[in-house]
Motif scaffolding. Structure first.
Motif, PDB file in Angstrom:
ATOM      1  N   LEU B  35       3.123 -15.243  -2.063  1.00  0.00           N
ATOM      2  CA  LEU B  35       3.073 -14.860  -0.554  1.00  0.00           C
ATOM      3  C   LEU B  35       1.572 -14.400  -0.380  1.00  0.00           C
ATOM      4  O   LEU B  35       0.896 -14.653   0.719  1.00  0.00           O
ATOM      5  N   PHE B  36       1.190 -13.136  -1.262  1.00  0.00           N
ATOM      6  CA  PHE B  36      -0.281 -12.561  -0.840  1.00  0.00           C
ATOM      7  C   PHE B  36      -1.277 -12.676  -1.929  1.00  0.00           C
ATOM      8  O   PHE B  36      -2.312 -12.367  -1.616  1.00  0.00           O
ATOM      9  N   GLY B  37      -0.982 -13.407  -2.993  1.00  0.00           N
ATOM     10  CA  GLY B  37      -1.957 -13.247  -3.876  1.00  0.00           C
ATOM     11  C   GLY B  37      -1.675 -11.870  -4.748  1.00  0.00           C
ATOM     12  O   GLY B  37      -1.252 -11.063  -4.318  1.00  0.00           O
ATOM     13  N   SER B  38      -2.463 -12.001  -5.936  1.00  0.00           N
ATOM     14  CA  SER B  38      -2.495 -10.772  -6.794  1.00  0.00           C
ATOM     15  C   SER B  38      -3.675  -9.936  -6.553  1.00  0.00           C
ATOM     16  O   SER B  38      -3.929  -9.090  -7.691  1.00  0.00           O
ATOM     17  N   GLN B  39      -4.657 -10.139  -5.704  1.00  0.00           N
ATOM     18  CA  GLN B  39      -5.821  -9.323  -5.665  1.00  0.00           C
ATOM     19  C   GLN B  39      -5.451  -7.810  -5.619  1.00  0.00           C
ATOM     20  O   GLN B  39      -6.424  -7.150  -5.851  1.00  0.00           O
ATOM     21  N   LYS B  91       7.524  -8.402   8.094  1.00  0.00           N
ATOM     22  CA  LYS B  91       6.981  -7.205   8.069  1.00  0.00           C
ATOM     23  C   LYS B  91       5.797  -6.772   7.212  1.00  0.00           C
ATOM     24  O   LYS B  91       5.479  -5.925   7.311  1.00  0.00           O
ATOM     25  N   TYR B  92       5.353  -7.917   6.593  1.00  0.00           N
ATOM     26  CA  TYR B  92       4.164  -7.962   5.943  1.00  0.00           C
ATOM     27  C   TYR B  92       4.196  -6.909   4.877  1.00  0.00           C
ATOM     28  O   TYR B  92       3.179  -6.280   4.682  1.00  0.00           O
ATOM     29  N   ARG B  93       5.364  -6.797   4.164  1.00  0.00           N
ATOM     30  CA  ARG B  93       5.364  -5.894   3.094  1.00  0.00           C
ATOM     31  C   ARG B  93       5.130  -6.233   1.752  1.00  0.00           C
ATOM     32  O   ARG B  93       5.707  -7.618   1.265  1.00  0.00           O
ATOM     33  N   TYR B  94       4.154  -5.818   0.985  1.00  0.00           N
ATOM     34  CA  TYR B  94       3.745  -6.036  -0.226  1.00  0.00           C
ATOM     35  C   TYR B  94       4.611  -5.375  -1.585  1.00  0.00           C
ATOM     36  O   TYR B  94       4.105  -4.315  -1.804  1.00  0.00           O
ATOM     37  N   PHE B  95       5.528  -6.110  -1.843  1.00  0.00           N
ATOM     38  CA  PHE B  95       6.412  -5.349  -3.002  1.00  0.00           C
ATOM     39  C   PHE B  95       5.569  -5.406  -4.041  1.00  0.00           C
ATOM     40  O   PHE B  95       4.929  -6.397  -4.916  1.00  0.00           O
ATOM     41  N   LEU B 122      -0.975 -12.853   4.644  1.00  0.00           N
ATOM     42  CA  LEU B 122      -0.227 -13.811   3.983  1.00  0.00           C
ATOM     43  C   LEU B 122      -0.897 -15.274   3.546  1.00  0.00           C
ATOM     44  O   LEU B 122      -1.633 -15.712   4.519  1.00  0.00           O
ATOM     45  N   LYS B 123      -0.626 -15.483   2.480  1.00  0.00           N
ATOM     46  CA  LYS B 123      -1.279 -16.630   1.922  1.00  0.00           C
ATOM     47  C   LYS B 123      -0.634 -18.034   2.217  1.00  0.00           C
ATOM     48  O   LYS B 123      -1.023 -19.111   2.039  1.00  0.00           O
TER      49      LYS B 123
END
Lengths: 483, 151
Positions: B35-39, B91-95, B122-123
């Protein structure tokens, strides 16, 4: 010809059948040119059609359109009609993007009017029509009361709020509104997800396209729709966004938990379903109608945003633009429809997942202007090839419960696309063809490049010669906004 | 961490671990990565991932506790990932880490740690986690699962 242990019988030039065997309740019938069969078999989507044939209450055939490809549960391009008394309703037979669909619009413009302004037009779309992952509405975040109105009124809500005209409703499947919608059957979570997404294109294969008619097959019907060679057209492809995904997810979860309570087994849990007459079956349908209405409101707003954007970019009035919706079709939906089965009219629950309604003339569901000619069917291709406007037929009513294909159909996975293609070469190929593409993400352009789809002209030819819809015009894209 | 498989229309991944709990953990991290990438992920051990000290978003980490029950471990995994997907997409939560309070084949209680990001981070838009042919397989003390996401 064989597929695994199953025999494939040829019924006519583009109609094929896998006879009933094992626990299949009906045969599988699919539509394809002979040259397409090897690819269809290699994709294993026919196994998913066979799985659908196991479902209780399925009538006549488990159907697969020529754009069939491997999905989850049902194949994409699958159609199943269930008896309302002893059949089931399955969220997986509709898909997550409930009432994902396409609308096709004409304008008074011709290629020469816009040929030097295509980049500006697509840039205008990009600026005025929210697209891409996480995009928000071009309209203010809705209140809960407003969202309930969207769920009930569908496209009519958008028109009442200034996005379009009443005449658009006649040119929308179901008049853009499923009357059975009941917001009480929708979770708070789904409602939350839907508050700020009306008027957004979304991502993936959703798009907004400007193109021209480049071939006319049926002069009479093309005239009827005021389409000529080089007429400028607009196509919108989008659905119910996160709101619909959540409704599907909510009800699948409940049905998966309840599956052991029913006296039938399913070959894949993604086919989780409930008898139509049960409370959960009824509740899913009422909630699904809310998502269908949300999607029609969404496409109505998107179309109107595109129309306004065109007027602004070209500095012309709405009258000069002559923008008119020709038709809006849904390709992920369940509906109750009356069809003839073994000589008797029967009420059925039609599941169309990646398949378009293709009603012939005379159906009472159609608006008066389509009663004599049948329902327009839109088959969009990919961003580098053609799209088609077709017309539903009487033959489709008997053969496919009035259904046909919904697009080109993927042949390559996104992983393969990323491995085999790169942004630069795709962009340069599209540039060579004179097609301007704006994408919210470069990755989308690679994943959705023309090479990952079947040849849409083959798909449409299979539909045309099998007789489940007939070609009117072909269009080619000039500019595309991808989600 | 995970392998992307060919799937014509959607996205399928294969995840492996030597425990079922580890499998759930890795599936959750794979979802975040998709979803977000690993950066934003700095270094990881099999069970723990740390947030980069120079993490560009300065908000304090948040936590939600999920309690999920299901008929079997496969459905439990789908519902667990479905919950994370909802919070990530809406909610754009990065777990980035998970503390198990209870872990059985039919119930989990887990603290899920996250950072708040923005929509623009979000990617990929994943619509849902599907039940399609999901089966947690055990082979020589190694557990594996193939999960199909609807795109």
């Amino acid at each position: 010809m064989r597929y695994k242990e199953y025999e494939i019988k040829r019924i006519s030039d583009a109609i094929w059948e896998i006879p009933r065997s094992k626990e299949m309740r009906v045969p599988v019938r699919f539509y394809a040119l002979e040259k397409m069969i090897a690819q269809i078999i290699s994709d294993d989507a026919l196994q998913q059609s066979i799985n659908v044939a196991y479902l209780p209450g399925i009538q006549k055939y488990s159907l697969a359109m020529p754009d069939i490809h491997y999905g989850y549960g049902f194949p994409i391009g699958g159609v199943a009609a269930m008896d309302v008394d002893n059949g089931v309703i399955s969220p997986g037979g509709v898909g997550y993007d409930i009432n994902c669909g396409v609308r096709f619009c004409r304008t008074n413009l011709f290629y020469d009017d816009i040929k030097d302004k295509i980049k500006d037009i697509v840039l205008g779309f990009y600026q005025n029509v929210p697209s891409g992952v996480g995009s928000h509405g071009a309209i203010k975040k809705l209140s809960q009361k407003q969202e309930d109105e969207v769920m009930i009124k569908g496209a009519r809500w958008a028109i009442e709020n200034g996005y379009g005209n009443d005449s658009d409703l006649d040119a929308t499947e179901n008049y853009g509104e499923m009357k059975e919608a009941n917001p009480d059957k929708v979770s708070h979570r789904a409602k939350d997800r839907g508050l700020n997404q009306v008027g957004t294109l979304g991502s993936g294969n959703h798009f907004l396209e400007i193109g021209i008619v480049d071939k006319v097959y049926n002069e009479e019907l093309a005239d009827y729709f005021k389409l000529r060679n080089n007429s400028v057209i607009v196509i919108v492809h989008s659905g119910s966004r996160g709101f619909g995904y959540q409704i599907c997810d909510d009800y699948l979860k409940i049905m998966v938990r309840k599956q052991n309570e029913y006296d039938f087994t399913i070959p894949d849990r993604q086919l989780a379903c409930a008898p139509i007459h049960t409370q959960i079956g009824k509740d899913y349908f009422l909630a699904m109608c809310c998502a269908a209405n949300y999607a029609w409101a969404n496409r109505q707003v998107l179309m109107n945003l595109a129309q306004r954007s065109l007027c602004k970019t070209l500095s012309i009035s709405h009258n000069s633009l002559g923008f008119k919706l020709i038709y809006d079709v849904s390709h992920n939906i369940a509906k109750f429809e009356k069809h003839n089965v073994n000589g008797k009219d029967k009420m059925l629950c039609l599941h169309r997942k990646g398949a378009t309604r293709s009603f012939g003339p005379g159906r009472e569901e159609l608006a008066p202007e389509f009663q004599k000619i049948g329902q327009p069917v839109i088959v969009p291709g990919d961003m580098g090839t053609h799209s088609y406007l077709m017309i539903g037929t009487d033959f489709a009513m008997n053969e496919t419960f009035g259904s046909c294909c919904h697009g080109a159909g993927r042949v390559k996975s996104r992983k393969q696309a990323i491995r085999e293609y790169n942004f630069g070469s795709i962009k340069s190929e599209l540039d060579k063809q004179g097609i301007i593409v704006f994408a919210a993400q470069k990755r989308t352009l690679v994943e959705e490049n023309p090479e990952v789809y079947k040849n849409v002209s083959d798909v449409v030819q299979a539909v045309h010669i099998s007789g489940i819809a007939k070609k009117i015009v072909r269009t080619r894209p000039l500019g595309v906004l991808k989600g | 961490m995970y392998e992307i498989l060919n799937h014509t229309a959607d996205l399928a991944i294969k995840v492996q671990s030597n425990t079922v709990k580890g499998l759930f953990y890795k599936c959750a991290i794979a979802l975040t990565d998709l979803l977000f990438g690993s950066q934003y992920l700095f270094r990881h051990t099999p069970y723990a991932l740390r947030i980069m000290p120079l993490f560009s978003i300065q908000q304090k980490a948040g936590k939600i506790t999920l309690q999920i029950t299901a008929n079997n471990k496969e459905d439990l995994l789908v519902e667990f990932l479905g919950e994370l997907l909802f919070h990530s997409i809406c909610k754009y939560r990065y777990f980035f880490d998970f503390k198990w309070k209870k872990f059985t084949e039919q119930e989990i209680i887990v603290d899920c740690l996250f950072h708040n990001l923005k929509a623009i981070d979000l990617k990929m838009d994943i619509k849902a986690v599907t039940y399609h042919n999901i089966k947690i397989k055990k082979d020589n003390n190694n557990f594996s699962v193939i999960i199909t996401f609807d795109l």
